[in-house]
Design an enzyme around this catalytic site. Structure first.
Site, PDB file in Angstrom:
ATOM      1  N   ARG A  38      -9.827   0.935   8.791  1.00 19.18           N
ATOM      2  CA  ARG A  38      -9.362  -0.392   9.197  1.00 19.18           C
ATOM      3  C   ARG A  38     -10.464  -1.178   9.891  1.00 19.18           C
ATOM      4  O   ARG A  38     -10.257  -2.342  10.232  1.00 19.18           O
ATOM      5  CB  ARG A  38      -8.215  -0.240  10.196  1.00 19.18           C
ATOM      6  CG  ARG A  38      -6.845  -0.001   9.526  1.00 19.18           C
ATOM      7  CD  ARG A  38      -5.943  -1.015   9.821  1.00 19.18           C
ATOM      8  NE  ARG A  38      -4.588  -1.120  10.115  1.00 19.18           N
ATOM      9  CZ  ARG A  38      -3.544  -0.411   9.801  1.00 19.18           C
ATOM     10  NH1 ARG A  38      -3.629   0.718   9.193  1.00 19.18           N
ATOM     11  NH2 ARG A  38      -2.358  -0.816  10.117  1.00 19.18           N
ATOM     12  N   ARG A  90      11.631  -5.333   5.501  1.00 20.29           N
ATOM     13  CA  ARG A  90      11.256  -3.949   5.163  1.00 20.29           C
ATOM     14  C   ARG A  90      12.028  -2.915   5.990  1.00 20.29           C
ATOM     15  O   ARG A  90      12.263  -3.124   7.179  1.00 20.29           O
ATOM     16  CB  ARG A  90       9.758  -3.771   5.410  1.00 20.29           C
ATOM     17  CG  ARG A  90       9.281  -2.359   5.197  1.00 20.29           C
ATOM     18  CD  ARG A  90       7.813  -2.303   5.033  1.00 20.29           C
ATOM     19  NE  ARG A  90       7.087  -2.377   6.295  1.00 20.29           N
ATOM     20  CZ  ARG A  90       5.765  -2.220   6.393  1.00 20.29           C
ATOM     21  NH1 ARG A  90       5.041  -2.031   5.304  1.00 20.29           N
ATOM     22  NH2 ARG A  90       5.173  -2.284   7.554  1.00 20.29           N
ATOM     23  N   ARG A 125      10.941  -0.713  11.333  1.00 20.05           N
ATOM     24  CA  ARG A 125       9.872  -0.346  12.264  1.00 20.05           C
ATOM     25  C   ARG A 125       9.846  -1.280  13.461  1.00 20.05           C
ATOM     26  O   ARG A 125      10.105  -2.473  13.318  1.00 20.05           O
ATOM     27  CB  ARG A 125       8.514  -0.412  11.541  1.00 20.05           C
ATOM     28  CG  ARG A 125       8.270   0.810  10.718  1.00 20.05           C
ATOM     29  CD  ARG A 125       7.040   0.678   9.856  1.00 20.05           C
ATOM     30  NE  ARG A 125       5.876   0.127  10.531  1.00 20.05           N
ATOM     31  CZ  ARG A 125       4.662   0.089   9.982  1.00 20.05           C
ATOM     32  NH1 ARG A 125       4.461   0.585   8.772  1.00 20.05           N
ATOM     33  NH2 ARG A 125       3.643  -0.437  10.632  1.00 20.05           N
ATOM     34  N   ARG A 173      -0.699  -8.128  14.048  1.00 19.90           N
ATOM     35  CA  ARG A 173      -1.244  -7.210  13.044  1.00 19.90           C
ATOM     36  C   ARG A 173      -2.019  -7.970  11.969  1.00 19.90           C
ATOM     37  O   ARG A 173      -3.064  -7.505  11.511  1.00 19.90           O
ATOM     38  CB  ARG A 173      -0.100  -6.398  12.417  1.00 19.90           C
ATOM     39  CG  ARG A 173       0.447  -5.373  13.397  1.00 19.90           C
ATOM     40  CD  ARG A 173       1.859  -4.966  13.057  1.00 19.90           C
ATOM     41  NE  ARG A 173       1.939  -4.233  11.814  1.00 19.90           N
ATOM     42  CZ  ARG A 173       3.025  -4.171  11.052  1.00 19.90           C
ATOM     43  NH1 ARG A 173       4.123  -4.813  11.416  1.00 19.90           N
ATOM     44  NH2 ARG A 173       3.016  -3.481   9.951  1.00 19.90           N
ATOM     45  N   LYS A 183       0.835  -1.214   0.000  1.00 21.90           N
ATOM     46  CA  LYS A 183       0.000   0.000   0.000  1.00 21.90           C
ATOM     47  C   LYS A 183       0.867   1.261   0.000  1.00 21.90           C
ATOM     48  O   LYS A 183       0.632   2.176  -0.765  1.00 21.90           O
ATOM     49  CB  LYS A 183      -0.911   0.047   1.257  1.00 21.90           C
ATOM     50  CG  LYS A 183      -1.857  -1.123   1.398  1.00 21.90           C
ATOM     51  CD  LYS A 183      -2.827  -0.899   2.541  1.00 21.90           C
ATOM     52  CE  LYS A 183      -2.203  -0.873   3.937  1.00 21.90           C
ATOM     53  NZ  LYS A 183      -1.609  -2.150   4.353  1.00 21.90           N
TER      54      LYS A 183
HETATM   55  P1  AMP Z   1       0.502   0.916   9.541  1.00 28.97           P
HETATM   56  O1  AMP Z   1       1.728   1.728   9.307  1.00 28.97           O
HETATM   57  O2  AMP Z   1      -0.643   1.325   8.649  1.00 28.97           O
HETATM   58  O3  AMP Z   1       0.747  -0.568   9.521  1.00 28.97           O
HETATM   59  O4  AMP Z   1       0.011   1.284  11.034  1.00 28.97           O
HETATM   60  C1  AMP Z   1       0.849   1.047  12.144  1.00 28.97           C
HETATM   61  C2  AMP Z   1       0.019   0.939  13.413  1.00 28.97           C
HETATM   62  O5  AMP Z   1      -0.683   2.175  13.645  1.00 28.97           O
HETATM   63  C3  AMP Z   1      -1.075  -0.120  13.382  1.00 28.97           C
HETATM   64  O6  AMP Z   1      -0.585  -1.418  13.712  1.00 28.97           O
HETATM   65  C4  AMP Z   1      -2.027   0.425  14.455  1.00 28.97           C
HETATM   66  O7  AMP Z   1      -1.502   0.223  15.770  1.00 28.97           O
HETATM   67  C5  AMP Z   1      -1.983   1.923  14.181  1.00 28.97           C
HETATM   68  N1  AMP Z   1      -2.979   2.329  13.167  1.00 28.97           N
HETATM   69  C6  AMP Z   1      -2.732   2.848  11.927  1.00 28.97           C
HETATM   70  N2  AMP Z   1      -3.872   3.112  11.291  1.00 28.97           N
HETATM   71  C7  AMP Z   1      -4.882   2.765  12.123  1.00 28.97           C
HETATM   72  C8  AMP Z   1      -6.302   2.787  12.005  1.00 28.97           C
HETATM   73  N3  AMP Z   1      -6.914   3.224  10.900  1.00 28.97           N
HETATM   74  N4  AMP Z   1      -7.022   2.348  13.069  1.00 28.97           N
HETATM   75  C9  AMP Z   1      -6.430   1.915  14.196  1.00 28.97           C
HETATM   76  N5  AMP Z   1      -5.095   1.830  14.354  1.00 28.97           N
HETATM   77  C10 AMP Z   1      -4.318   2.266  13.330  1.00 28.97           C
END
Ligand code: AMP
Length: 223
Positions: A93, A130, A162, A173, A17
């Site tokens: 999400r 990554r 990360r 996740r 993404k």
């Molecule tokens: P990502 O970089 O999109 O994988 O997001 C990293 C982390 O941020 C996720 O594992 C969640 O803890 C939090 N997070 C990001 N976007 C959301 C969302 N839309 N709703 C809830 N938690 C989020």
């Protein structure tokens, strides 16, 4: 100037993404709104939101809807998103977030929702190797690092692994994705917005297919 676009990009963690959104945001001159990047910035700056988010994020759990929704609504209300459009990466999400988004963009609805489909074995491999730029979100890997050490080719930011790209957090996740996020596929299919793309192809092919789909959607809408 090219037309803008109003897009949600769905897919498991590691589906590509972020990579596609960086390219699409240049192609359509629209902001790439990544809730993960916004939250990581809040953690770095130790804002109230960042302090609440840190533990949940490090362990791979989702934040409660009410914490994230205000942040996204505010960002979508900014001028660039209102006039040109946006790419939403990592939001919505949950069904609750999708319903909130639907009411926020009711006056100028989404062009479509891209779902990048990738098998779980492949995303596991992609996630453990990554590396990401802490400043602009550009994505690298141990096999395709930046040119000069761990310094971003695009912006000179620091490129790191990360904290939630560890095997344990990745499992949490992916489980959260299956339980909370996968139902969005039906949600958007029911609304006629879903476009499923094979995200296991190389990034150039995925990008070309995505642009072709957006073009067709926009042509159909203007008829
Ligand atoms: P990502 O970089 O999109 O994988 O997001 C990293 C982390 O941020 C996720 O594992 C969640 O803890 C939090 N997070 C990001 N976007 C959301 C969302 N839309 N709703 C809830 N938690 C989020």
């Amino acid at each position: 100037m090219t037309a803008g676009v109003r897009l949600v990009v769905l897919g498991k963690q590691g589906a590509g993404k972020g990579t596609q959104c960086v390219r699409l945001s240049h192609r359509y001159a629209v902001p790439h709104i990544s809730t993960g990047d916004m939250l990581r910035a809040a953690v770095r700056e130790q804002t109230e939101l960042g302090l609440k988010a840190k533990t949940l994020m490090d362990s791979g759990q989702l934040l409660p809807d009410e914490l994230i929704m205000g942040v996204v609504a505010e960002r979508l209300g900014e001028r660039d998103a209102r006039t040109r459009g946006f790419l939403l990466d990592g939001f919505p999400r949950t069904i609750g977030q999708a319903e909130m988004l639907e009411s926020t963009v009711a006056e100028a609805p989404l062009d479509c929702v891209i779902d990048l489909e990738v098998p779980t074995e492949l995303v596991m491999n992609r996630l453990v190797s990554r590396r990401v730029c802490t400043a602009c979100g550009a994505i690298y890997s141990t096999s395709q690092p930046p040119i000069h050490g761990w310094v971003c080719d695009n912006c000179g930011g620091e490129v790191i692994q990360r904290k939630d790209d560890t095997a344990d957090a990745i499992m949490v996740r992916l489980q959260a994705y299956e339980k909370e996020t996968r139902p969005l596929i039906e949600f958007y299919r029911d609304r006629g917005l879903l476009e499923t793309i094979d995200g296991s192809e190389d990034p150039d092919s995925v990008f070309a297919v995505t642009v072709a789909i957006i073009k067709k959607r926009q042509a159909d809408q203007s008829r």
